[in-house]
Design a protein around this motif. Structure first.
Motif, PDB file in Angstrom:
ATOM      1  N   LYS A 169       0.410   5.168   1.189  1.00  0.00           N
ATOM      2  CA  LYS A 169      -0.489   6.071   1.899  1.00  0.00           C
ATOM      3  C   LYS A 169       0.278   7.286   2.402  1.00  0.00           C
ATOM      4  CE  LYS A 169      -4.157   3.932   1.126  1.00  0.00           C
ATOM      5  NZ  LYS A 169      -5.091   4.564   0.196  1.00  0.00           N
ATOM      6  N   TYR A 172      -7.068  -1.021   0.188  1.00  0.00           N
ATOM      7  CA  TYR A 172      -5.848  -0.246   0.388  1.00  0.00           C
ATOM      8  C   TYR A 172      -5.613   0.118   1.854  1.00  0.00           C
ATOM      9  CZ  TYR A 172      -5.579   0.100  -4.660  1.00  0.00           C
ATOM     10  OH  TYR A 172      -5.491  -0.209  -5.973  1.00  0.00           O
ATOM     11  N   TYR A 173      -6.681   0.142   2.648  1.00  0.00           N
ATOM     12  CA  TYR A 173      -6.518   0.337   4.084  1.00  0.00           C
ATOM     13  C   TYR A 173      -6.671  -0.996   4.810  1.00  0.00           C
ATOM     14  CZ  TYR A 173      -6.790   5.393   3.429  1.00  0.00           C
ATOM     15  OH  TYR A 173      -6.533   6.694   3.051  1.00  0.00           O
ATOM     16  N   ASP A 201     -13.449   2.350   5.930  1.00  0.00           N
ATOM     17  CA  ASP A 201     -12.669   2.267   4.694  1.00  0.00           C
ATOM     18  C   ASP A 201     -12.828   0.939   3.969  1.00  0.00           C
ATOM     19  OD1 ASP A 201     -11.544   4.841   4.747  1.00  0.00           O
ATOM     20  OD2 ASP A 201     -10.107   4.213   6.255  1.00  0.00           O
ATOM     21  N   ARG A 231       4.640  10.440   1.284  1.00  0.00           N
ATOM     22  CA  ARG A 231       4.161   9.098   1.012  1.00  0.00           C
ATOM     23  C   ARG A 231       4.878   8.083   1.896  1.00  0.00           C
ATOM     24  NH1 ARG A 231       4.602   9.385  -5.573  1.00  0.00           N
ATOM     25  NH2 ARG A 231       3.009  10.988  -5.892  1.00  0.00           N
ATOM     26  N   SER A 259       0.846  -1.190   0.000  1.00  0.00           N
ATOM     27  CA  SER A 259       0.000   0.000   0.000  1.00  0.00           C
ATOM     28  C   SER A 259       0.884   1.244   0.000  1.00  0.00           C
ATOM     29  CB  SER A 259      -0.924   0.019   1.229  1.00  0.00           C
ATOM     30  OG  SER A 259      -0.176   0.051   2.430  1.00  0.00           O
TER      31      SER A 259
END
Length: 530
Positions: free
Chosen positions: A42, A301-302, A250, A53, A40
């Motif tokens: 984030k 993604y979370y 999420d 990032r 991922s």
């Protein structure tokens, strides 16, 4: 050599989660690592205040880079599945259990998905085949009796593993004995409950969703039918780790319908209360399995698998050398003066409490466990449960209700200090409860978000040959000694625990002399972990 000489780096088998539709099955089998390779990217706030990032490369890549694991895919072949390959499988390997291949258009029969019992038997065969291949490699120097393996599973994959471990009809005794530890990400150990119908109905067979119906689960887990199918049998419950997600917001599956149906106190699919296990430990004691709570969703993604928090808990559980548990033994909680007056006047008073806990390790910027009221994951107790009325009409503490705050796994060999000490901190907060007087909320002087107690407590355990146990502990409170354990307490012997020769313990007094206030002890227990 043997598996003992290679400890703790045994082979890892990853078992992926549920795929509901044929398109999801096809996407799954098209990925050689079935999601264990998904990372991922984030945003994270740097020390400069800038948003930058943060890249998490995936559990697979990190296990390879940090711990020198290797996969079993070479020159287009799966070395475990290959019949006549001359290439040898290393002991320190990662194997993906590709159980959905049989239900795919390319590799099996897409008209039918085999039942979970079939997948459990397949896991049995995979472990046996991996054992034979690993032991056939003379470079490994491991006999079949010494071979050990770790199971790591996401979601329904954890139920596949439990079916294999628990149901004697679904696995062989030698393969089960080879399993050393079992780690689950977001597994619905007690089924899936929905807002409207509660437990998934047994008749709802679309995509085999009835695998999460408790009556159906009791059958393949070899348990009696009932409201609790989270009990582990035929395997030590303390060798199972449950990583629990608390972020429903999420999880975007089915355009958010799943998160709505599961409710807030969930990861978007699995409710927090259903994501843990319990059973007997190796000594026959009734225990809850170690667990950690992270603010991650079921997947995406979370998601919980592709998270740094998940990776840190996974590797410390598999490779760490010490387990530390924290309990809060409460001796007294005082009521606000106004509420106490109502109680003394003969009115019926009720109170409830929420305990928040965040655990961090020295040298690690990630939270190992996080239980917060606003994330619906705080520990909840009522005043009546903490202090029941005895036969003489007095209220005495019920130690069975002492909140278990955390389980953390540590690696003394990776200390950042020359002393080889290990250190961790935990932020403990006891929220001001909701009071009721004669069934009506009592809001005088109420401030939402207020708390009875809050402090960051820092603990350091130091090897000491002169101490009876070999260890000495220091602690400090962030409110009085920022960043330094051991100033407010110069050192305490860690005493042996009763009925556990490998266990050590010490206590930290907690006292908040206010109205309302709190008095008790933090009980820290440490055990060797291998």
């Amino acid at each position: 050599m043997s598996s003992i000489s290679k400890h703790p780096y045994h082979p890892i088998i990853y078992v992926r989660g549920f795929a509901a539709t044929q398109s999801e099955i096809e996407d799954t089998v098209a990925d050689p690592y079935m999601g264990f390779n998904i990372g991922s990217t984030k945003a994270r706030v740097a020390w400069t205040g800038d948003v930058k990032r943060f890249y998490f490369e995936s559990p697979l890549v990190r296990l390879m880079s940090d711990h020198k694991y290797q996969d079993v895919f070479v020159e287009g072949d799966d070395l475990v599945a290959a019949e006549h390959s001359q290439l040898r499988i290393p002991y320190q390997c990662i194997v993906i259990y590709r159980y959905y291949d049989e239900a795919s258009q390319d590799f099996g029969d897409a008209s039918v998905t085999p039942p979970i019992e079939h997948f459990a038997r397949g896991l049995d065969r995979l472990i046996s085949r991996l054992r034979d291949k690993v032991c056939a490699n003379p470079d490994n120097g491991v006999s079949p009796d010494d071979f050990r393996v770790y199971l790591v599973a996401h979601s329904m994959g954890g139920l596949v593993c439990r079916a294999f471990l628990q149901n004697p009809e679904l696995g062989s005794a030698p393969a089960r004995r080879a399993v050393d530890k079992f780690f689950t990400y977001a597994t619905p150990h007690n089924g899936i409950d929905l807002r409207i119908v509660r437990n998934v109905p047994g008749w709802f067979s679309f995509g085999d969703v009835n695998n999460f119906n408790r009556k159906r689960m009791a059958g393949y887990l070899a348990l009696p039918e009932g409201p609790d199918v989270s009990r582990v049998v035929n395997f030590p419950a303390d060798r199972v780790f449950n990583l629990v997600g608390t972020n429903a917001r999420d999880y975007t599956a089915v355009r958010g319908l799943s998160a709505w149906a599961a409710g807030e106190a969930s990861d978007g699919l699995v409710r927090i209360d259903n994501a843990t296990t319990h059973g007997l430990d190796a000594q026959g004691n009734e225990v809850s399995s170690p667990r950690a709570f992270v603010n991650r969703s079921h997947s995406g993604y979370y998601g919980i698998v592709n998270s740094e928090e998940g990776y840190q808990n996974l590797t410390r559980f598999l490779f760490g050398g010490m387990r530390v548990d924290g309990h809060l033994d409460i001796d007294a909680i005082t009521l606000p003066t106004e509420v106490r007056k109502e109680l003394d006047a003969g009115h019926k008073v009720r109170a409830s409490y929420q305990f928040e806990i965040v655990v961090t390790l020295r040298g690690c910027q990630w939270e190992m466990t996080r239980r917060m009221a606003r994330e619906q994951s705080a520990i909840f107790r009522t005043f009546d449960a903490l202090f029941p009325v005895d036969a003489d009409g007095r209220r005495t503490p019920d130690r069975r209700q002492s909140p278990h705050l955390f389980s953390a796994f540590l690696d003394p060999g990776k200390s950042v200090k020359a002393s080889k000490s290990i250190s961790f901190g935990f932020d403990l907060k006891v929220l001001v409860p909701d009071y009721e007087v004669d069934g009506i909320a009592f809001l005088k002087r109420h401030y939402e978000g207020g708390f009875i107690y809050r402090d960051l407590i820092l603990v350091e355990a130091i090897p000491d040959k002169e101490a009876p146990s070999g260890w000495r502990a220091k602690y400090g409170f962030q409110s009085t000694n920022p960043g330094k354990p051991g100033i407010s307490a110069t050192g305490h012997d860690m005493n042996q625990m009763e009925n556990d020769p490998d266990g050590l313990r010490f206590e930290i007094p907690i006292e908040q002399n206010t109205q309302p206030g709190l008095r008790g002890r933090l009980r820290i227990e440490a055990r060797r972990w291998a």
